[in-house]
Design a protein around this motif. Structure first.
Motif, PDB file in Angstrom:
ATOM      1  N   THR A 122      -4.509   2.533  -0.183  1.00 51.85           N
ATOM      2  CA  THR A 122      -4.723   2.159   1.145  1.00 51.85           C
ATOM      3  C   THR A 122      -4.833   1.176   1.248  1.00 51.85           C
ATOM      4  O   THR A 122      -4.989   0.163   0.336  1.00 51.85           O
ATOM      5  N   THR A 123      -4.412  -0.221   2.733  1.00 51.55           N
ATOM      6  CA  THR A 123      -4.915  -1.286   2.294  1.00 51.55           C
ATOM      7  C   THR A 123      -6.319  -1.734   1.753  1.00 51.55           C
ATOM      8  O   THR A 123      -6.769  -3.316   1.897  1.00 51.55           O
ATOM      9  N   ASP A 124      -7.377  -0.978   2.613  1.00 49.34           N
ATOM     10  CA  ASP A 124      -8.850  -1.189   2.073  1.00 49.34           C
ATOM     11  C   ASP A 124      -8.670  -1.950   0.481  1.00 49.34           C
ATOM     12  O   ASP A 124      -9.562  -2.034  -0.157  1.00 49.34           O
ATOM     13  N   THR A 125      -8.123  -0.674  -0.153  1.00 50.59           N
ATOM     14  CA  THR A 125      -8.066  -0.615  -1.818  1.00 50.59           C
ATOM     15  C   THR A 125      -7.662  -2.448  -2.489  1.00 50.59           C
ATOM     16  O   THR A 125      -8.177  -2.274  -3.690  1.00 50.59           O
ATOM     17  N   ASP A 149     -10.467   3.703  -4.543  1.00 48.52           N
ATOM     18  CA  ASP A 149      -9.671   4.764  -4.321  1.00 48.52           C
ATOM     19  C   ASP A 149      -9.529   6.063  -4.826  1.00 48.52           C
ATOM     20  O   ASP A 149      -9.465   5.467  -5.919  1.00 48.52           O
ATOM     21  N   SER A 200       0.960  -1.045  -0.191  1.00 51.46           N
ATOM     22  CA  SER A 200       0.357  -0.022   0.274  1.00 51.46           C
ATOM     23  C   SER A 200       0.642   1.738   0.172  1.00 51.46           C
ATOM     24  O   SER A 200       0.185   2.499  -0.694  1.00 51.46           O
TER      25      SER A 200
END
Length: 287
Positions: free
Chosen positions: A60-63, A70, A54
């Motif tokens: 982001t790690t969520d992405t 993002d 990331s």
């Protein structure tokens, strides 16, 4: 399911950045095979590697996990976010920090991946119907930008510790005046025009400059000798079989060319502005 999303996202991010699997592997100190397995879904990065990935791709790690998407910010939005919540003094310091970081970033990290960084189309902005020109100033910060057919220029000046005391120093005044005296003659500007052109080699004689500018050789010699005293130009004596020959060497002087450009924009530039704001140029304080 997550493995598939991560694999697709890693391929997408790597392609967007324009790097190879080997580049990624070297940056993260892992093997090419590991990167390949992540991207074909054969394995999944552990938590620590998700964090490193990331950071590497700037998301982001969520992405990476496919939980959020993002949205790519425009340059203006990215810059604006850097200044949110800052007072004027901190904004000035942040502006200077950004400018100092710009060139090393362009020609250091970025040039590793983009070999065409010197391509003309990437460096010179596309011409607009109305040239962009702005002037922003406060007591401790001044910035001027102009973009037109004749000039692409950005200048930034910040208040200094000396409070410009040198401007009132007699000895310093004499040194400063030298450069303005040199630039005050039309013949000097014509010689500098040719010396800074790609048509002129980095080593030349006064006779060569005279032939290409139409200025008398004796006068060219005077100008080049003065250029050697105030700018980036060297005078050497070559000992040839037919006698001694004076050779001048110069690859140009960016500061002198900038001074001339600023003078041109001040005296000959467009007075129509797309954006203009001038608060105060009194950067020198009282006693």
């Amino acid at each position: 399911m997550y493995e598939c999303k991560i694999a697709e996202k890693l391929v997408e991010l790597r392609n967007a950045r324009g790097v190879t699997q080997e580049d990624v592997a070297q940056s993260l100190s892992i093997s090419n095979k590991t990167v390949s397995k992540w991207e074909n879904g054969a394995s999944m990065p552990d938590l620590s590697m998700l964090v490193e990935l990331s950071k590497y791709y700037g998301v982001t790690t969520d992405t990476l996990l496919g939980l959020t998407e993002d949205k790519k910010q425009s340059t203006a939005e990215e810059i604006r976010s850097l200044f949110e919540g800052l007072n004027r003094r901190k904004s000035v310091l942040k502006s200077f920090e950004a400018v100092k970081s710009l060139v090393p970033t362009m020609y250091g990290i970025v040039s590793k991946y983009y070999d065409d960084v010197y391509d003309e189309e990437d460096v010179i902005p596309a011409e607009k119907s109305r040239g962009y020109r702005s002037e922003i100033s406060h007591h401790e910060f001044f910035e001027f930008t102009a973009s037109s057919e004749n000039v692409n220029l950005a200048v930034m000046m910040l208040k200094n510790k000396a409070n410009f005391a040198w401007l009132n120093d007699t000895n310093k005044q004499k040194e400063i005046v030298k450069i303005f005296k040199f630039l005050s003659n039309e013949d000097a500007l014509s010689v500098l025009y040719f010396v800074h052109s790609t048509a002129c080699s980095e080593s030349f004689t006064a006779d060569y400059i005279a032939t290409n500018t139409g200025i008398e050789e004796k006068r060219v010699t005077e100008i080049l000798d003065e250029f050697c005293s105030v700018g980036e130009c060297n005078r050497i004596t070559a000992h040839l079989t037919e006698g001694e020959v004076i050779i001048y060497e110069s690859s140009g002087d960016g500061i002198i060319l900038s001074l001339i450009t600023i003078a041109f924009e001040k005296m000959c530039g467009s007075k129509s502005y797309d954006f203009y704001y001038n608060a105060n140029n009194k950067m020198i304080g009282g006693k």
